[in-house]
Design a protein around this motif. Structure first.
Motif, short mmCIF file in Angstrom:
data_model
loop_
_atom_site.label_atom_id
_atom_site.label_comp_id
_atom_site.label_asym_id
_atom_site.label_seq_id
_atom_site.Cartn_x
_atom_site.Cartn_y
_atom_site.Cartn_z
N GLN A 62 0.81 -1.22 0.00
CA GLN A 62 0.00 0.00 0.00
C GLN A 62 0.85 1.28 0.00
OE1 GLN A 62 -3.42 -0.09 -0.15
NE2 GLN A 62 -3.64 2.15 -0.16
N GLN A 98 0.87 6.39 -7.08
CA GLN A 98 -0.29 7.18 -7.46
C GLN A 98 0.04 8.68 -7.46
OE1 GLN A 98 -3.79 6.33 -5.15
NE2 GLN A 98 -5.00 7.96 -6.07
N ASN A 132 -5.54 5.69 -9.59
CA ASN A 132 -6.35 5.05 -8.56
C ASN A 132 -6.99 3.75 -9.03
OD1 ASN A 132 -7.64 5.15 -5.83
ND2 ASN A 132 -9.50 5.21 -7.08
N GLU A 166 0.72 3.99 -3.03
CA GLU A 166 0.31 5.38 -2.78
C GLU A 166 1.34 6.34 -3.36
OE1 GLU A 166 -2.43 6.50 -1.57
OE2 GLU A 166 -3.36 4.71 -0.69
#
Length: 335
Positions: A25, A32, A44, A29
């Protein structure tokens, strides 16, 4: 941000299917944020798809770790005898050329040794490493320079280009899939882009590409108002197609622009693009992007003429396990 140079002995590669979405994660992130800042593209939906497949443990790939902490990852998707490198990303703190090369070489060797794989394709927008004279198992990578272009000039509509009376423009609809697939397979024959993406080699591959573009989110959310086809009225055949998507709030993307050879040079590419850009503007978009092969001079000149400018350069590459693909008579095409 300063980059921490690593030596291979400090790195460990671990199978991607040993990690969950939660494990990666923080890295996702960061990825992104990178796509949004530098490419004006929302990562996303792709991030959610990667997380889903990580949790299902069905992605082929590797995670690069330092002291047990994920600092980069890459994966590939197998389609028949082809492995498509889906992504490659390194955390900014460790993103140097040697570490990028280590991760890229790892995933390429992994893909090449996967059962049934005879061909590898990749287009990695976040790879800063300049590829040259690369090989896997003694077979060379073929490298293609690509451009990511954008225009912010949507304040005013572009002026129409007079086109022949036998050309008719109509909004895109799914019933054009078959005809558009035949158009793309014919137009891309012996074209450099058919070396980059083997879906352009055949009707079946082109149809799969068109269906995925218009029904899935891999290249943004399909934006039907800015997608259209041109009809050659004497035969009622499609002679041009422009497909479009939205990749971030108020940012559009031209995913395909193709003109049949027998009507090339008559302003059809410009008119398809003009109508698409005006539709984006009317939908509230403030910028539109596209990608193009750098050697495709006809296309790049068209895009520059309506305000597109290169904001990012990247590379596409292919690898063949056996006989190498060649195109002895490459010609220029608008895409």
């Amino acid at each position: 941000m300063a980059t921490t140079r690593l030596t291979p002995c400090e790195l460990e590669t671990v199978k991607l299917n040993l990690f969950s979405g939660a494990d990666l994660q923080p890295l996702l992130e960061e990825q992104q944020a990178y796509w949004s800042k530098y490419l004006h593209w929302s990562f996303n939906s792709t991030k959610q798809l990667v997380i889903h497949n990580l949790n299902m443990r069905n992605l082929n790939g590797v995670v690069l770790t330092k002291a047990g902490r994920p600092i980069g990852y890459s994966f590939f998707i197998q389609e028949g005898c082809k492995a498509l490198i889906g992504d490659l990303f390194l955390s900014a703190a460790y993103r140097d050329k040697s570490t990028e090369r280590f991760l890229l070489k790892t995933i390429l060797h992994w893909a090449a040794e996967h059962p049934g794989v005879q061909r590898i394709e990749g287009q990695l927008l976040t790879l800063s490493l300049s590829l040259q004279n690369e090989s896997i198992h003694g077979r060379p990578l073929q490298i293609f320079r690509r451009l990511f272009m954008m225009t912010n000039g949507l304040d005013y509509p572009l002026k129409p280009c007079p086109t022949r009376s036998y050309l008719q423009f109509t909004p895109w609809a799914d019933h054009y899939l078959d005809a558009a697939a035949h158009l793309i397979a014919h137009t891309y024959r012996n074209h450099v882009d058919s070396l980059i993406n083997d879906q352009y080699h055949s009707y079946d591959g082109a149809r799969r590409f068109l269906y995925n573009t218009s029904h899935h989110s891999g290249c943004g959310t399909f934006h039907q108002p800015a997608a259209l086809v041109a009809i050659y009225t004497p035969s009622r055949e499609i002679c041009g197609v422009c497909l479009a998507s939205v990749v971030e709030s108020q940012v559009g993307h031209v995913t395909q622009l193709c003109v049949a050879p027998h009507v090339a040079g008559q302003g059809l590419g410009y008119e398809l693009l003009r109508r698409s850009l005006n539709a984006f503007r009317e939908s509230g978009c403030e910028a539109v992007g596209l990608t193009v092969t750098e050697s495709n001079n006809r296309a790049t000149h068209l895009y520059e003429s309506v305000g597109f400018r290169t904001i990012h350069r990247f590379q596409a590459f292919t690898w063949e396990a056996h006989e190498y693909l060649t195109a002895p008579d490459l010609h220029q095409k608008t895409n």
